[in-house]
Structure formats: C-alpha cells, structure tokens
Design a protein around this motif. Structure first.
Motif, PDB file in Angstrom:
ATOM      1  N   GLY A 321       0.815  -1.216   0.000  1.00 22.93           N
ATOM      2  CA  GLY A 321       0.000   0.000   0.000  1.00 22.93           C
ATOM      3  C   GLY A 321       0.845   1.261   0.000  1.00 22.93           C
ATOM      4  O   GLY A 321       0.448   2.288  -0.545  1.00 22.93           O
ATOM      5  N   TYR A 322       2.026   1.177   0.605  1.00 24.60           N
ATOM      6  CA  TYR A 322       2.914   2.340   0.629  1.00 24.60           C
ATOM      7  C   TYR A 322       3.574   2.587  -0.736  1.00 24.60           C
ATOM      8  O   TYR A 322       4.186   3.627  -0.949  1.00 24.60           O
ATOM      9  CB  TYR A 322       4.003   2.148   1.680  1.00 24.60           C
ATOM     10  CG  TYR A 322       3.631   2.650   3.066  1.00 24.60           C
ATOM     11  CD1 TYR A 322       3.306   3.992   3.273  1.00 24.60           C
ATOM     12  CD2 TYR A 322       3.605   1.809   4.165  1.00 24.60           C
ATOM     13  CE1 TYR A 322       2.978   4.464   4.528  1.00 24.60           C
ATOM     14  CE2 TYR A 322       3.273   2.272   5.434  1.00 24.60           C
ATOM     15  CZ  TYR A 322       2.963   3.612   5.600  1.00 24.60           C
ATOM     16  OH  TYR A 322       2.641   4.093   6.848  1.00 24.60           O
ATOM     17  N   ARG A 351      -5.334   6.465  -6.111  1.00 23.94           N
ATOM     18  CA  ARG A 351      -4.702   7.779  -6.021  1.00 23.94           C
ATOM     19  C   ARG A 351      -4.636   8.491  -7.337  1.00 23.94           C
ATOM     20  O   ARG A 351      -4.415   9.693  -7.380  1.00 23.94           O
ATOM     21  CB  ARG A 351      -3.266   7.638  -5.538  1.00 23.94           C
ATOM     22  CG  ARG A 351      -3.150   7.142  -4.152  1.00 23.94           C
ATOM     23  CD  ARG A 351      -1.806   6.485  -4.032  1.00 23.94           C
ATOM     24  NE  ARG A 351      -1.755   5.665  -2.857  1.00 23.94           N
ATOM     25  CZ  ARG A 351      -1.267   6.099  -1.698  1.00 23.94           C
ATOM     26  NH1 ARG A 351      -0.771   7.294  -1.589  1.00 23.94           N
ATOM     27  NH2 ARG A 351      -1.257   5.303  -0.673  1.00 23.94           N
TER      28      ARG A 351
ATOM     29  N   PHE B 234      -0.450   4.457   5.040  1.00 24.60           N
ATOM     30  CA  PHE B 234      -0.471   4.680   3.595  1.00 24.60           C
ATOM     31  C   PHE B 234      -1.841   5.179   3.149  1.00 24.60           C
ATOM     32  O   PHE B 234      -2.861   4.769   3.687  1.00 24.60           O
ATOM     33  CB  PHE B 234      -0.038   3.432   2.817  1.00 24.60           C
ATOM     34  CG  PHE B 234      -0.929   2.232   2.947  1.00 24.60           C
ATOM     35  CD1 PHE B 234      -2.095   2.113   2.195  1.00 24.60           C
ATOM     36  CD2 PHE B 234      -0.589   1.194   3.791  1.00 24.60           C
ATOM     37  CE1 PHE B 234      -2.904   0.994   2.305  1.00 24.60           C
ATOM     38  CE2 PHE B 234      -1.391   0.065   3.905  1.00 24.60           C
ATOM     39  CZ  PHE B 234      -2.559  -0.026   3.166  1.00 24.60           C
ATOM     40  N   GLY B 235      -1.812   6.109   2.219  1.00 26.04           N
ATOM     41  CA  GLY B 235      -3.063   6.632   1.678  1.00 26.04           C
ATOM     42  C   GLY B 235      -3.756   7.660   2.545  1.00 26.04           C
ATOM     43  O   GLY B 235      -4.851   8.101   2.234  1.00 26.04           O
ATOM     44  N   ALA B 236      -3.136   8.085   3.641  1.00 27.01           N
ATOM     45  CA  ALA B 236      -3.814   9.021   4.533  1.00 27.01           C
ATOM     46  C   ALA B 236      -3.676  10.468   4.065  1.00 27.01           C
ATOM     47  O   ALA B 236      -4.405  11.339   4.513  1.00 27.01           O
ATOM     48  CB  ALA B 236      -3.283   8.880   5.951  1.00 27.01           C
ATOM     49  N   GLY B 237      -2.726  10.741   3.177  1.00 27.94           N
ATOM     50  CA  GLY B 237      -2.632  12.093   2.639  1.00 27.94           C
ATOM     51  C   GLY B 237      -1.353  12.842   2.955  1.00 27.94           C
ATOM     52  O   GLY B 237      -1.313  14.067   2.843  1.00 27.94           O
ATOM     53  N   LYS B 238      -0.277  12.153   3.298  1.00 27.17           N
ATOM     54  CA  LYS B 238       0.987  12.826   3.601  1.00 27.17           C
ATOM     55  C   LYS B 238       1.517  13.574   2.386  1.00 27.17           C
ATOM     56  O   LYS B 238       1.921  14.732   2.471  1.00 27.17           O
ATOM     57  CB  LYS B 238       2.046  11.797   4.047  1.00 27.17           C
ATOM     58  CG  LYS B 238       1.653  11.017   5.277  1.00 27.17           C
ATOM     59  CD  LYS B 238       2.698   9.972   5.640  1.00 27.17           C
ATOM     60  CE  LYS B 238       2.741   8.809   4.668  1.00 27.17           C
ATOM     61  NZ  LYS B 238       1.516   7.997   4.636  1.00 27.17           N
ATOM     62  N   THR B 239       1.518  12.880   1.264  1.00 28.96           N
ATOM     63  CA  THR B 239       2.077  13.492   0.059  1.00 28.96           C
ATOM     64  C   THR B 239       1.244  14.689  -0.384  1.00 28.96           C
ATOM     65  O   THR B 239       1.792  15.729  -0.756  1.00 28.96           O
ATOM     66  CB  THR B 239       2.165  12.437  -1.054  1.00 28.96           C
ATOM     67  OG1 THR B 239       2.958  11.365  -0.575  1.00 28.96           O
ATOM     68  CG2 THR B 239       2.776  13.009  -2.312  1.00 28.96           C
ATOM     69  N   VAL B 240      -0.080  14.545  -0.287  1.00 25.67           N
ATOM     70  CA  VAL B 240      -0.921  15.670  -0.707  1.00 25.67           C
ATOM     71  C   VAL B 240      -0.677  16.874   0.208  1.00 25.67           C
ATOM     72  O   VAL B 240      -0.554  18.002  -0.265  1.00 25.67           O
ATOM     73  CB  VAL B 240      -2.411  15.275  -0.750  1.00 25.67           C
ATOM     74  CG1 VAL B 240      -3.278  16.483  -1.057  1.00 25.67           C
ATOM     75  CG2 VAL B 240      -2.640  14.184  -1.796  1.00 25.67           C
ATOM     76  N   GLU B 261       9.859   7.350  -2.576  1.00 23.35           N
ATOM     77  CA  GLU B 261       8.428   7.285  -2.873  1.00 23.35           C
ATOM     78  C   GLU B 261       8.216   7.095  -4.376  1.00 23.35           C
ATOM     79  O   GLU B 261       9.108   6.708  -5.090  1.00 23.35           O
ATOM     80  CB  GLU B 261       7.724   8.525  -2.321  1.00 23.35           C
ATOM     81  CG  GLU B 261       7.794   8.613  -0.806  1.00 23.35           C
ATOM     82  CD  GLU B 261       6.958   7.552  -0.076  1.00 23.35           C
ATOM     83  OE1 GLU B 261       5.767   7.399  -0.397  1.00 23.35           O
ATOM     84  OE2 GLU B 261       7.495   6.865   0.812  1.00 23.35           O
ATOM     85  N   ARG B 262       6.994   7.409  -4.847  1.00 21.57           N
ATOM     86  CA  ARG B 262       6.609   7.044  -6.215  1.00 21.57           C
ATOM     87  C   ARG B 262       7.125   8.007  -7.282  1.00 21.57           C
ATOM     88  O   ARG B 262       7.103   9.223  -7.096  1.00 21.57           O
ATOM     89  CB  ARG B 262       5.088   7.007  -6.313  1.00 21.57           C
ATOM     90  CG  ARG B 262       4.461   6.082  -5.309  1.00 21.57           C
ATOM     91  CD  ARG B 262       2.949   6.212  -5.296  1.00 21.57           C
ATOM     92  NE  ARG B 262       2.387   5.387  -4.248  1.00 21.57           N
ATOM     93  CZ  ARG B 262       2.313   5.766  -2.970  1.00 21.57           C
ATOM     94  NH1 ARG B 262       2.729   6.952  -2.615  1.00 21.57           N
ATOM     95  NH2 ARG B 262       1.816   4.952  -2.076  1.00 21.57           N
ATOM     96  N   TYR B 423     -10.561  14.963   4.110  1.00 25.01           N
ATOM     97  CA  TYR B 423      -9.193  15.425   3.881  1.00 25.01           C
ATOM     98  C   TYR B 423      -9.112  16.915   4.177  1.00 25.01           C
ATOM     99  O   TYR B 423     -10.085  17.620   3.952  1.00 25.01           O
ATOM    100  CB  TYR B 423      -8.792  15.212   2.420  1.00 25.01           C
ATOM    101  CG  TYR B 423      -8.732  13.784   1.978  1.00 25.01           C
ATOM    102  CD1 TYR B 423      -7.876  12.885   2.590  1.00 25.01           C
ATOM    103  CD2 TYR B 423      -9.536  13.340   0.932  1.00 25.01           C
ATOM    104  CE1 TYR B 423      -7.814  11.564   2.161  1.00 25.01           C
ATOM    105  CE2 TYR B 423      -9.465  12.020   0.496  1.00 25.01           C
ATOM    106  CZ  TYR B 423      -8.610  11.145   1.107  1.00 25.01           C
ATOM    107  OH  TYR B 423      -8.543   9.843   0.684  1.00 25.01           O
ATOM    108  N   GLN B 501     -11.075  20.159   3.622  1.00 24.03           N
ATOM    109  CA  GLN B 501     -10.667  21.086   2.570  1.00 24.03           C
ATOM    110  C   GLN B 501     -10.023  20.274   1.460  1.00 24.03           C
ATOM    111  O   GLN B 501      -8.936  19.737   1.627  1.00 24.03           O
ATOM    112  CB  GLN B 501      -9.670  22.104   3.151  1.00 24.03           C
ATOM    113  CG  GLN B 501      -9.245  23.168   2.177  1.00 24.03           C
ATOM    114  CD  GLN B 501      -8.308  24.191   2.823  1.00 24.03           C
ATOM    115  OE1 GLN B 501      -7.928  24.078   3.991  1.00 24.03           O
ATOM    116  NE2 GLN B 501      -7.925  25.181   2.049  1.00 24.03           N
ATOM    117  N   SER B 502     -10.717  20.190   0.352  1.00 20.30           N
ATOM    118  CA  SER B 502     -10.196  19.331  -0.706  1.00 20.30           C
ATOM    119  C   SER B 502      -9.100  20.032  -1.499  1.00 20.30           C
ATOM    120  O   SER B 502      -9.268  21.153  -1.972  1.00 20.30           O
ATOM    121  CB  SER B 502     -11.310  18.922  -1.652  1.00 20.30           C
ATOM    122  OG  SER B 502     -10.748  18.284  -2.771  1.00 20.30           O
ATOM    123  N   ALA B 503      -7.988  19.333  -1.643  1.00 24.92           N
ATOM    124  CA  ALA B 503      -6.886  19.860  -2.439  1.00 24.92           C
ATOM    125  C   ALA B 503      -7.279  19.952  -3.904  1.00 24.92           C
ATOM    126  O   ALA B 503      -6.648  20.660  -4.689  1.00 24.92           O
ATOM    127  CB  ALA B 503      -5.667  18.960  -2.287  1.00 24.92           C
TER     128      ALA B 503
END
Ligand code: ATP
Ligand code: MG
Lengths: 466, 593
Positions: A321-322, A351, B234-240, B261-262, B423, B501-503
């Motif tokens: 997932g990461y 995403r 994962f998927g919680a919004g760190k990158t955003v 990261e990706r 978010y 607050q949506s990015a």
C-alpha cells in the motif's frame, strides 16, 4: 558456454549454495548447477568475494550432494529472450517454456532486473479505464499506467475479480485491446487453470503471456518470476507499442519466498521476520508500471495478494500500500453475505483517479459523487453500528435514512454479477439514485448545481417550486 | 588505486589504504560512485549509490579525495536532481528512459551564461568576509540569485568582474586569504552535504508559514524556520499535504525531496507546477521550486544521501536571505536506508532492526531547520517538514516516536478520517503545535482579533463532541440534552465546513488567512445563535433542519479567498435566518399566552 565448472560448494541451505574460493565472479551473474544425477538447475550470484560466493538456486538446494555438485558461472546476467512470439505462450519463472512447445529463438535478450525508470522520463497516467465494475469505476477508478493491487484473503474471490477486470477493461471510446501478462507465483493448479480457461473462453488467449510457478514448484523461482514477467511486459509496451495489463498473483507467496532466502542469508529481520529491504524489493517490481514520455504503450498493473489473517497492517499489504497507487480491499463480511464483488469500500482507494475522471474524462460530477458516496457510506456504517447497540427504533429519522442507504448501496451498487459490464454512466446514475435516498442537506461534497441536476429529491423540489 | 574484495548488495569492501571516512570513491570498470562509511585496517567499506550488479572482485577502485558535496550556483531552480544531485532531465536526454549506471554528468549547466551584476561593496583591496555578497544573477523572474563568497573563504578582494554574462566556470572574483593564497571565485561553489552551512546566529523573530490549509494554519500552525512532521498510514494524505505546502505556502523557495516514494508523484509536480501560479508573486510555481528525487525503485544508498542534498540546497538559499521550505517525503524511507546499510555492516540493531544512532541522526537532521542571521547579515530561514510512514500505521514505532520528540508541529493523519474521505485527514486529537502562542500576535495584527480564542473554542467543541459521541454510542441520541445535540451538530459543522478542505477543489484548495478566519467566525456564529435560541426554548429539532446548515457546509467552495465580502455577506444570511426563527418563536409564544 566455455565457462569453467567448479565443484567447491561448502554448504547449502534454504535455496542458497555457499561456494569457497571461486575467483572473480560478478554479482548478479547467471549460474548453471549440475547435480550428481546430471540434472540442471539455474541460479544467480547474490554475494561475492574471492573467498566466498553465494548462489541463489531457483530450483532450490534440496537433494544436492555437495561433493558431486558442479557449478558453472556463465559471466552474464539473468536474461529473457524476447520476440512477438511470446504472446500466447506459457513460461516458468526463468523464461523456459512450460507449454511443451520449443523455446523462443531470438537475438533479443534483456536483463530481467531492468533498470530504474528515470522519473523525468515518466508521463503522468490520466486515461480512465472502464472496468465495468461500479465500485472500481465509480469510486476507485483505474487509469492506464497505474498500479492498483487487490488486497484479499484466503477463500475470497480475488481471482474472479481479476479475471473480470481483464475481460472487461477498456478505454472509453476506444477499442484497443490490452495485451495481458499474467504472472502466477505459488498459486494452485486450479487457480492457474481457472485463469487459462477464462482467457480462452473470452478469446484473449492469443494476447496473453503467462509466467507460472505453481504451489508445488520451487519457491525460490518466485523471486525471479515477476521480474521476468515485467521484462516481457516492458518489451510489449515499449518495443511493440502495446497497452499491457499485468496481473501478478499472489504477491504474498513472493514475499514469503523472499523471507525464506533472507533468513537463510542471516539478514537482520524487521517486522514479522521479513527483511528491512522488503519495501525496496517490492518497489523494484511495482514501479515498473507506468507510462513513459513519447512511448505509445503502457503498463497497468494489478497485483493480487492475500492478507495473512485478513490483517491489512501485515507487512506485505502494508508495504504494498505504501508503494502502489491505491488498493482495492476485499471484505470477508460482504463475501459471507453473498455480495460479489465484495469490495470493502472505506479502505479502498485510487490515487490516480483525481486526474483521470471528471469533466473531460468521464462526467463532471464524478469526483464529487465519489467523495460523497464515501462520506455518506462512512456515516451510514456508523449508524448501522449504533443501531446494533441501541436498536433501530431508537434512531432519529435522518439516521434511519442512512441505514436504508447502507443496505441499498451494498445490494445495488457494490453487488453486481460476474458478467455484468456497467458503463461509467450507468454507475454514476445508480449512484445518484442511491444518494437520493438521503436528504440533500447532508450532502456537503457535491455542489448546489449538481444537486439540482441529479438529486431526485431536489429535482422534485425544483419542480414543485416552479 | 584499490581493488574490490567483496560485493554484498550496495556495500563493497575494497582494499584501499589511506582513505578517509566520508570520502568519495569511484568503484569498478563502470565507475560507480560511492562513499567510505567505515575503515577496517587496510580495507575500506564503501556504500555505492548505484546498483552493484555485474561488479566483480578484483576490479579497481579509485578514491576521489573529497566528501559527498553539492554544486551551489545559478541553474538549480526548476530542476530535478537525483539523490546525489545528478540532473535527471539531462540524464533523460542522454541515456533515455532508464537511468544508466556510471554516468558522470555535472549537476549545473556549464554552457549557459548568466547575467551577473557585481555588488558595489566592498571596494577592491578591502577585506571581504565569508558569506558576503559578490553580486547577483536574476535566475528566474521571481528569484534573484545572490552570489556569495563561500562560507570558508575570506580575505582581501583583489578582483571583481564587471557586469556581464558569465558561465559558471568563469572567474568572477579573486580573494587573497590570510596565508596569501589566492582563491578564484566563480558563480558556483561546492559544499559537503553532511556539514551544516555556517551562519551568524539563530534569530527568534517568528512569522507563521502560511500554507492556505485551514487545519494547518488555523489549528496546528508552523512558523518559518520551524520543524514539522506528517505521520500517517499509507493513503492518509501525507504526500498531498506536502504538495499543498509546496504549492501554496508563502515561502520564497521550495525544495521537494521525494525520498523512496513514487515516480509518478514527482511527475505530477513536474507536469503541474509550471502551469500553476504562486499566489504570492503571481509567477509560475516552478520558478521557485527544486526537486530531489530518489524514487523507491532507485538505489537505496542514494536515498540516504538525498535528504542531505536537499537540506544543503535549502541552507544555501537561506544564506541568500530567503525563506526556504524543504519537504521530505518520506523520512521513514531514509531511516530504512540507514537500517539497511547498518544491517549489512553487521551493526547491532536496537529497535525493529534500526541502529542505535537513529535518534541522533534524526535530531541532527531536523536541527538544520531554523531562522538565522546569515553571514552577510540578512535574515533567512529553513523550514523542515518530514513525512513519516509508520509500518502498519503504528505511531509507537521508532521513527515516528523519535520524530515526535524532535518536531514542534505534528500533523497526525488518521486512517478513519481518510477512509471517510475527510481530507486533510489531520486528526485534531493527536496533532499538536508548539507555535500557537508565537503566531497569535501575527494573526491579531494581520488578520483579526481573537484568533487564539476562536481556535480554542473550535477545538473545545470538537473535544466535547467526541465525548458526546461516546455517550450516543452507548445509549443513543435521545439521551442527549438539546444543548448537547446542538453541540454535536455544530462540531460536525466545524468538521465539514472548516476542517475538511479538498486539495482538488479549485476554489477551496487554497484559503487565505482572512478566509480561514472569516469561515471559522461564521461557523461559530451559527453555534452561538443556536445556543441563544435553545435558551429561549426553541426545540433543537427546528435548528437541525435549518437549510442554512447545508449551505454553510458548502460555502467554502463557493467563495474563493478574493471574495471575502461575499463570504461575510453569508453571515448576514445566517443572522437573518436565525432572527426569522427567533421572531416566529416569540410570536408563537405570545399567541400561546
Ligand atoms: N487534501 C486532500 N484533498 C483531496 N484529496 C486528498 C487530500 N489528501 C489526500 N487525498 C486523497 O488521498 C490520496 C492519498 O493521499 P497521499 O498520496 O497523499 O497519501 P500518503 O499518505 O502520501 O500515502 P503513502 O504513504 O502511501 O505515500 C490522494 O491520492 C488523494 O486522492
Ligand atoms: Mg505519499
């Protein structure tokens, strides 16, 4: 094949062969092992010095008589032969045929490890793929070049879901077919056959390359198999301009094989005995999905993995997932209620959806509808939980509406049949039908305009007002 | 020249006497570059920044005589570099889609000429201090690159080039130091990344870093020069969160380090930032942005280096008097790279395989944040914001728990919030900011009075609501008093109308401090008006169905930051609606009497 053969193995354990004083062996080189019965196995150098060379043997080290084991270092990396003829074929993890047909003759060979894609060479994936499955298309859309895994559990219908995606995936307004690279690691014979028959009956078999390592095949080979499969996928995508859909199943067996070798090597374990580098190792595989600038083809990846004891925090789903661009999580509870596909909506995510849906891609209300369904279903689940404690009679009127919404959402939106191919517009219309069970004041994720246009109840009010 | 003895993943042991720890080494026929991390008699243990596949014992190795360093000069902005500062766009042009090994390409462009305007002070023949201004280059329309004397050189200024166009290899000044040695200065210099760049002293003046995100600025503020962490599963919004900061924050320069990261997340920035305008300067965002990328499929050792490359670049711009923000996504991958190397060296693991020096490395890294008085007497700052990716989302693991001890602002992301698509999924219970008192004066002076009190009231409501929800879950909603039901509803309003607050929302992605303030004020107004009506005896059910509540939930997406008057106008609607209800109720009461 002039390379010299050595008989210098000092020990063997867990698929690893330790060899003493073999000079000048390069890291990553391919190795041929010949045992006392003259049977051949293949392997790869994973650590080297002039005192000690460590070879990982893909077929395992069982039954090796060290005194009579001969090892030949081929002085080249592990490579896969490639040509358009790979389509329609079945191979094992190191690219040898498994379909009783002759090996491929081709001058083109590639190192199965690949090399990291330069981030500056990537193109951002944006093209919406319609899978015909409402939970995916509506809520967690897949786009071309994405890596979107299915997190499942033993006995859940992940294979049927993956097969349905393969059958139905298409781009809106285009009918280019996907080529399919199917990589099976440690799956049962029945599961492998299920896929093969499914490809056959839907007539795509000629467009599929299969790499299989079954449950009773040597586990170490699972470490090289996804790399081999992705080398084929890259060839199809970037040399032959095809859009490729890669299904990797089951990544849990892959990770377990990695742990087995790591333990034999004596690597420091981090969580649950898995080595600290599991993250980077998985990333080397998953990051081979994507789109590349100026290249016509693409690699879309659907890895399947079973979560040990349905635990999403287990290192395999967790690290996956990461790395991946979202996940589709299956729920045992929904499955037990007879709902197919049993997609557990709250933890599922895509995403890359944000750039692939909406006005110019699907429909303008799509992003808001998705967010609203998530929010409303989350609240509905809370209400259901509350109802189970205090009884449905004690709920407020508004809460009862949420309860009805939860049921309808699961039975009509999530549930569909295995051959039901819904268009994205069917999915969105269905979504509004369900959102219309709820009072507009609770729908804060959609705009006033969208409410007026699509919400049945608001439309009714507007008519009444007129 | 040395010889390779052993290859174990990225760790190569080399027969190589007389090298120093930290020194760069060129390894093997391919010329892979690495760094000495340990010495063992005649042998050096080298961590190699590239994949070591095909390397063979017996191949040669050559020490390079200097530690891992960055090139600092014009041409950095808008670029994307790898974890050891190789220019990825250039590499793409030269080696294609995949990164070839052993490439030796200089970070900065050698051919491009920059227009240099010399400073007027000091006069030739006078003393010039370390870090003093030599002149300027307008690097991008919004950023002036100040060319400074390197921090380790000072002396008599012998020579300074006149205004004109120069490439970075041309000499633009000469300085004679105390021992008579003459240094030829160019538009760029090199600096070792593991050594913090010097400054005069720390500076305590504090201004908030405005990110345009309400849950951050209003609830858990950060200051320029501060340190913050964003942990979350994962998927919680760190990158955003980090991308939003890179987009909207009122920093002068943004350094975005993609650490393990990706690849697609960097492409996202590369493709969208040039099209976006900086709300503070009106210029393209890419003009103030610089990327450092070691994606998860790139070699692990360069991952460890990438955060040092990033922070050294940040300090360099700080020294020019800029406010720099560096985001690192994710510091956990950096820590894991440390762990991997430690493991291969056979160092004793202490917690979850991490070496004992994890905590000290983390705190030394964050210590490079700060607002300072630079050597040339200006004020500049480095703000560090690190994402943390705890395995299984468990915040008690080593990297998260050590980081929590170090940072002043902690934006804890929650899986539950993310699962309901709330978010930014910043959890108001687990997050904290040590800068609230520091920035409240700024809000009072620049935005509106009573910021701190409003913030506290909103947080109080949220905390009460959590308590009330627990009661509801035990005995049902009917057990609550009307005031409690209203409190619950109002806290829901704060969540939906303010915090969420949506990015992706073009109107609400950025909220100016003024918009943040007004919005919060409006929602608190609804709460107070409702309390007032309840006090008069209005049944709570009548309040809960007020249409204004639905409108309030959506109003943030209706008026952007430059339509504040309209937003304030919504306050009139609120008052009108409550007044109507109040009048109705009074009338009904009268007739009843
Ligand atoms: N502020 C936001 N507004 C709208 N959507 C958001 C916001 N924050 C997160 N999201 C959604 O959540 C998804 C996941 O967020 P993100 O990629 O930042 O997670 P992450 O914590 O960095 O995960 P990972 O650790 O796996 O990298 C995004 O792709 C986006 O769809
Ligand atoms: Mg992230």
């Amino acid at each position: 094949m002039s390379a010299k053969e050595y008989c210098k193995s000092s020990s063997a354990r867990g698929g690893l062969l330790f060899m003493r004083s073999v000079p000048d062996v390069a890291l990553g080189d391919r190795v041929l092992v010949r045992d006392h019965k003259n049977r051949k196995r293949s392997g790869q150098v994973i650590r080297t010095s002039n005192e000690m060379v460590l070879v990982q043997v893909f077929e395992g080290t069982d039954d090796l008589d060290l005194e009579r084991t001969w090892v030949r270092f081929l002085g080249e990396p592990v490579e896969l032969s490639l040509s358009p003829e790979i389509l329609g074929r079945i191979f094992n993890g190191v690219g040898q045929p498994r379909d009783r047909r002759p090996p491929l003759v081709s001058g083109l060979k590639r190192n199965v490890n690949g090399a990291p894609v330069n981030p500056a060479a990537r193109a951002y994936p944006r093209e919406f793929i319609q899978t015909g499955i409402s939970t995916i298309d509506g809520l967690d859309s897949l786009v071309r070049g994405q890596k979107l895994p299915i997190f499942s559990g033993s006995g859940l219908p992940h294979n049927r879901l993956a097969a349905q995606i393969v059958r139905q995936a298409k781009l809106l307004g285009e009918d280019t077919q996907f080529a399919v690279v199917f990589a099976a690691m440690g799956v049962s014979y029945d599961d492998a056959r299920f896929f093969q028959e499914d490809f056959e009956s839907s007539g795509v078999l000629g467009n599929v390359v299969m790499f299989t390592n079954l449950a009773d095949d040597p586990p170490i080979e699972r470490l090289i198999l996804p790399r081999t499969a992705l080398t084929a996928a890259e060839y199809l995508a970037y040399d032959l301009d095809m859009h490729v859909l890669v299904v990797l199943t089951d990544m849990t067996h892959y990770a377990e094989a990695l742990r087995e070798v790591a333990t034999a090597k004596g690597d420091v374990p981090s969580r649950k005995g898995y080595p600290g580098y599991l993250y980077s190792d998985l990333a080397e595989i998953y990051e081979r999905a994507g789109r590349i600038k100026e290249r016509r083809g693409s690699i879309t990846m659907v890895p399947v993995l079973s979560m040990p004891s349905d635990d999403i925090t287990h290192p395999i789903p967790d690290l996956t997932g990461y790395i991946t661009e979202g996940q589709i999580v299956l729920s045992r509870e929904l499955h037990n209620q007879g709902i197919y596909p049993p997609v557990h909506v709250p933890p599922s995510l895509s995403r890359l959806m944000k750039d692939g849906v909406g006005k110019d891609f699907t429909r303008e209300d799509h992003p808001h509808v998705a967010s609203q369904l998530y929010a409303s279903y989350a609240r509905a689940l809370e209400v259901r939980n509350l109802a189970s404690i205090i009884g449905a009679e004690e709920l407020t009127e508004a809460d009862r509406q949420f309860l009805a919404f939860a049921d309808a959402f699961e039975k009509r939106f999530i549930r569909q049949s295995e051959d039901e191919d819904r268009t994205i517009f069917d999915t969105l219309n269905l979504a509004w039908e369900l959102l219309s069970l709820l009072p507009p004041a609770t729908l804060s994720r959609v705009s006033d305009d969208e409410l007026r246009k699509y919400h049945h109840y608001s439309t009714q009010m507007a008519v009444d007002a007129a | 020249m040395g010889r390779i003895v052993e290859i174990n993943g990225p760790i190569v042991t080399i027969e190589l006497p007389n090298v120093r720890t930290g020194e760069q080494v060129k390894v093997g026929k391919l010329g892979l570059v690495g760094e000495v991390i340990a010495r063992d008699g005649e042998r050096a243990v080298v961590q190699v920044y590239e994949t070591t596949e095909s390397l063979c014992p017996g191949e040669v190795a050559e020490p390079l005589g200097y530690p891992l360093s960055v090139e600092l000069g014009p041409g950095l902005l808008g670029e994307i570099f790898d974890g050891v500062q190789r220019p990825l766009t250039k590499i793409f042009q030269e080696s294609g889609d995949h990164i070839a090994r052993g490439l030796n390409i200089a970070p900065l462009n050698r051919d491009k000429a920059w227009h240099f305007e010399p400073a007027t002070q000091p006069e030739l023949g006078e003393r010039i201090a370390a870090g003093a201004l030599l002149g300027t280059v307008q690097e991008t329309p919004s950023i002036q690159h100040r060319i400074l004397v390197p921090p380790d050189i000072e002396g008599e200024l012998i020579d300074r080039a006149p205004a004109g166009d120069y490439t970075i290899e041309q000499v633009i000044a000469r300085v004679r130091d105390g021992s008579g040695h003459i240094h030829a200065l160019k538009l760029y210099h090199r600096w070792p990344v593991r050594m913090p760049r010097p400054y005069l002293h720390r500076d305590h003046a504090a201004a908030p870093l405005i990110t345009g995100q309400r849950i951050l600025d209003t609830f858990f503020p950060l200051v320029k020069g501060g340190k913050a962490a964003v942990p979350g599963p994962f998927g919680a919004g760190k990158t955003v969160v980090q991308q939003q900061i890179a987009r909207w924050s009122n920093a002068d320069i943004v350094i975005y380090v993609g650490c393990g990261e990706r690849g697609n997340e960097l492409v996202d920035i590369l493709e969208t930032f040039p099209e976006l305008t900086d709300p503070n300067t009106g210029r393209s965002l890419m003009e103030r942005t610089l990327l450092v990328a070691n994606t998860s499929n790139m070699p692990v050792v360069a991952r460890e280096a990438s955060v040092y490359i990033g922070v050294t670049l940040a300090e360099y711009f700080r020294d020019q008097g800029y406010d720099v923000v560096m985001v690192a996504d994710s510091t956990s991958r950096w820590a894991e790279a440390l762990r991997e190397v430690a493991g291969r060296l056979g160092q004793m693991p202490v917690e979850e395989g991490y070496p004992a020096y994890l905590a000290s490395r983390l705190s030394a890294f964050y210590e490079r944040a700060g607002r300072v008085r630079t050597l040339s007497g200006e004020s500049g700052s480095v703000t560090l914001i690190g994402a943390v990716s705890p395995p299984g989302g468990d915040f008690s693991e080593p990297v998260t728990s050590h980081t929590k001890e170090i940072v002043q602002t902690f934006w804890a992301l929650s899986k539950e919030l993310a699962d309901s698509r709330h978010y930014p999924a910043v959890d108001w219970n687990d997050s904290f900011s040590g800068y609230v008192a520091t920035v409240s004066g700024w809000w009072d002076r620049h935005v509106g009075l009573g910021w701190k009190e409003k913030r506290a009231e909103a947080l109080g409501l949220l905390a009460q609501a959590d308590e009330l929800s627990r009661i509801v879950n035990l005995v049902g909603p009917e057990a609550l008093s009307p005031v409690q039901r209203w409190t619950l509803e109002s806290s829901g309003l704060i969540k939906d109308a303010v915090l969420q607050q949506s990015a992706l929302d073009p109107v609400d992605s950025y909220a100016s401090p003024e918009k943040q303030y007004v919005l919060l004020e409006l929602i608190l107004e609804i709460y107070h008006q409702g309390l007032d009506l309840l006090g008069l005896g209005v049944p709570v059910q009548e309040l809960l169905v007020l249409p204004i509540l639905g409108r309030a939930r959506r109003i943030k997406g209706v008026f952007p930051s430059d339509k504040l008057d309209e937003l304030r106008g919504f306050g009139m609607e609120i008052r009108a609606e409550f007044d109507r209800l109040r009048d109705e109720y009074r009338r009904a009461e009268k007739t009843a009497v």
